[in-house]
Design a protein around this motif. Sequence first.
Motif, PDB file in Angstrom:
ATOM      1  N   GLN A 101      40.561  37.300  16.538  1.00 23.11           N
ATOM      2  CA  GLN A 101      39.927  37.863  17.737  1.00 23.11           C
ATOM      3  C   GLN A 101      39.469  39.299  17.540  1.00 23.11           C
ATOM      4  O   GLN A 101      38.701  39.827  18.345  1.00 23.11           O
ATOM      5  N   ALA A 102      39.934  39.940  16.486  1.00 20.61           N
ATOM      6  CA  ALA A 102      39.585  41.345  16.252  1.00 20.61           C
ATOM      7  C   ALA A 102      38.146  41.461  15.764  1.00 20.61           C
ATOM      8  O   ALA A 102      37.726  40.760  14.858  1.00 20.61           O
ATOM      9  N   ARG A 103      37.400  42.354  16.403  1.00 18.93           N
ATOM     10  CA  ARG A 103      36.059  42.666  15.900  1.00 18.93           C
ATOM     11  C   ARG A 103      36.231  43.638  14.742  1.00 18.93           C
ATOM     12  O   ARG A 103      37.248  44.317  14.646  1.00 18.93           O
ATOM     13  N   HIS A 104      35.237  43.685  13.880  1.00 14.89           N
ATOM     14  CA  HIS A 104      35.337  44.651  12.792  1.00 14.89           C
ATOM     15  C   HIS A 104      34.088  45.500  12.713  1.00 14.89           C
ATOM     16  O   HIS A 104      33.012  45.100  13.130  1.00 14.89           O
ATOM     17  N   GLN A 105      34.293  46.681  12.192  1.00 15.28           N
ATOM     18  CA  GLN A 105      33.218  47.665  12.104  1.00 15.28           C
ATOM     19  C   GLN A 105      33.339  48.395  10.777  1.00 15.28           C
ATOM     20  O   GLN A 105      34.427  48.804  10.389  1.00 15.28           O
ATOM     21  N   ARG A 106      32.248  48.538  10.114  1.00 15.10           N
ATOM     22  CA  ARG A 106      32.229  49.295   8.871  1.00 15.10           C
ATOM     23  C   ARG A 106      32.185  50.775   9.198  1.00 15.10           C
ATOM     24  O   ARG A 106      31.463  51.199  10.095  1.00 15.10           O
ATOM     25  N   ARG A 107      32.929  51.558   8.458  1.00 15.50           N
ATOM     26  CA  ARG A 107      32.953  53.001   8.693  1.00 15.50           C
ATOM     27  C   ARG A 107      31.579  53.589   8.419  1.00 15.50           C
ATOM     28  O   ARG A 107      30.987  53.363   7.377  1.00 15.50           O
TER      29      ARG A 107
ATOM     30  N   ALA B 275      41.729  50.492   8.563  1.00 14.06           N
ATOM     31  CA  ALA B 275      42.298  49.890   7.365  1.00 14.06           C
ATOM     32  C   ALA B 275      41.600  50.480   6.153  1.00 14.06           C
ATOM     33  O   ALA B 275      40.378  50.601   6.121  1.00 14.06           O
ATOM     34  N   ASP B 276      42.390  50.840   5.155  1.00 11.34           N
ATOM     35  CA  ASP B 276      41.787  51.399   3.954  1.00 11.34           C
ATOM     36  C   ASP B 276      42.697  51.150   2.764  1.00 11.34           C
ATOM     37  O   ASP B 276      43.918  51.109   2.901  1.00 11.34           O
ATOM     38  N   GLY B 277      42.072  50.967   1.627  1.00  9.26           N
ATOM     39  CA  GLY B 277      42.789  50.873   0.367  1.00  9.26           C
ATOM     40  C   GLY B 277      42.691  52.212  -0.336  1.00  9.26           C
ATOM     41  O   GLY B 277      41.604  52.738  -0.531  1.00  9.26           O
ATOM     42  N   VAL B 278      43.830  52.782  -0.668  1.00  3.98           N
ATOM     43  CA  VAL B 278      43.872  54.068  -1.337  1.00  3.98           C
ATOM     44  C   VAL B 278      44.191  53.809  -2.806  1.00  3.98           C
ATOM     45  O   VAL B 278      45.183  53.149  -3.119  1.00  3.98           O
ATOM     46  N   HIS B 279      43.337  54.321  -3.670  1.00  9.77           N
ATOM     47  CA  HIS B 279      43.488  54.087  -5.105  1.00  9.77           C
ATOM     48  C   HIS B 279      43.942  55.378  -5.779  1.00  9.77           C
ATOM     49  O   HIS B 279      43.115  56.208  -6.157  1.00  9.77           O
ATOM     50  N   PRO B 280      45.257  55.555  -5.935  1.00  8.26           N
ATOM     51  CA  PRO B 280      45.740  56.796  -6.553  1.00  8.26           C
ATOM     52  C   PRO B 280      45.419  56.823  -8.049  1.00  8.26           C
ATOM     53  O   PRO B 280      45.271  55.779  -8.687  1.00  8.26           O
ATOM     54  N   LYS B 281      45.294  58.008  -8.578  1.00  8.62           N
ATOM     55  CA  LYS B 281      45.015  58.147 -10.005  1.00  8.62           C
ATOM     56  C   LYS B 281      46.213  57.733 -10.852  1.00  8.62           C
ATOM     57  O   LYS B 281      46.059  57.323 -11.985  1.00  8.62           O
ATOM     58  N   ILE B 282      47.411  57.856 -10.281  1.00 12.90           N
ATOM     59  CA  ILE B 282      48.589  57.397 -11.026  1.00 12.90           C
ATOM     60  C   ILE B 282      48.671  55.879 -10.922  1.00 12.90           C
ATOM     61  O   ILE B 282      48.249  55.283  -9.941  1.00 12.90           O
TER      62      ILE B 282
ATOM     63  N   GLY C 166      34.282  48.279   4.385  1.00 15.68           N
ATOM     64  CA  GLY C 166      33.366  47.222   4.002  1.00 15.68           C
ATOM     65  C   GLY C 166      33.894  46.324   2.907  1.00 15.68           C
ATOM     66  O   GLY C 166      33.193  45.424   2.450  1.00 15.68           O
ATOM     67  N   ALA C 167      35.125  46.545   2.463  1.00 16.29           N
ATOM     68  CA  ALA C 167      35.706  45.688   1.432  1.00 16.29           C
ATOM     69  C   ALA C 167      35.826  44.266   1.979  1.00 16.29           C
ATOM     70  O   ALA C 167      36.434  44.044   3.027  1.00 16.29           O
ATOM     71  N   MET C 168      35.210  43.330   1.291  1.00 20.57           N
ATOM     72  CA  MET C 168      35.157  41.951   1.792  1.00 20.57           C
ATOM     73  C   MET C 168      36.538  41.316   1.937  1.00 20.57           C
ATOM     74  O   MET C 168      36.756  40.490   2.809  1.00 20.57           O
ATOM     75  N   GLY C 169      37.484  41.692   1.107  1.00 20.88           N
ATOM     76  CA  GLY C 169      38.826  41.124   1.213  1.00 20.88           C
ATOM     77  C   GLY C 169      39.443  41.380   2.570  1.00 20.88           C
ATOM     78  O   GLY C 169      40.088  40.501   3.152  1.00 20.88           O
ATOM     79  N   LEU C 170      39.240  42.564   3.113  1.00 19.31           N
ATOM     80  CA  LEU C 170      39.774  42.894   4.433  1.00 19.31           C
ATOM     81  C   LEU C 170      39.152  42.011   5.496  1.00 19.31           C
ATOM     82  O   LEU C 170      39.848  41.449   6.337  1.00 19.31           O
TER      83      LEU C 170
END
Length: 188
Positions: A104-110, A24-31, A90-94
Amino acid sequence: MNRRHRAAFQRRDVAGSDYVYVWADGVHPKIRLSQTHSCLLVLMGVRVDGTKELIAIAEGLRESTESWADLLRDCRRRGMRDPMLVVGDGAMGLWRALAEVFPQARHQRRWVHKTRNASNALPKSVQPGAKKALQEMYNAEDRGHAEKAVTAFEKAYGAKFPKATAKITGESTSCWCSTTSPPSTGSI
């Protein structure tokens, strides 16, 4: 992709796709998108057979809990089950949204983010050695070896560079989820 294809993609049933790993990732485009602080929320999955695929993409406000939760709820409505592991930056919102929608999903920081954060807290002269020590952690064959590598990192850098060490030890257990019992998915 035209609107009709995009709409069909976003509505498709994913019940038959058993995702083991999800990135999971948030992509922040310049536009600018429609909102001032908007971004694209992206979910990529790996099935048990190792097949990788785009699960979903949506516009969100920053990487807020509600934006991630909306996307994850939509995936759940379309049949997605709890993945074994979700990898994010590591975004806390996710993480909060995952606890609500896929508990039930475990999570891992990249690790790339942890490595970058720890390296940035070190002077350039010691970064090459620190990066090698960090690689020993994330390339460890199991949790025991990873813990030994963390201890070695603490001994080498902890006294002089406690901020860098804290970036590793503060949440190291969330980085080892995949080393505890990863399914076989081929090259990821």
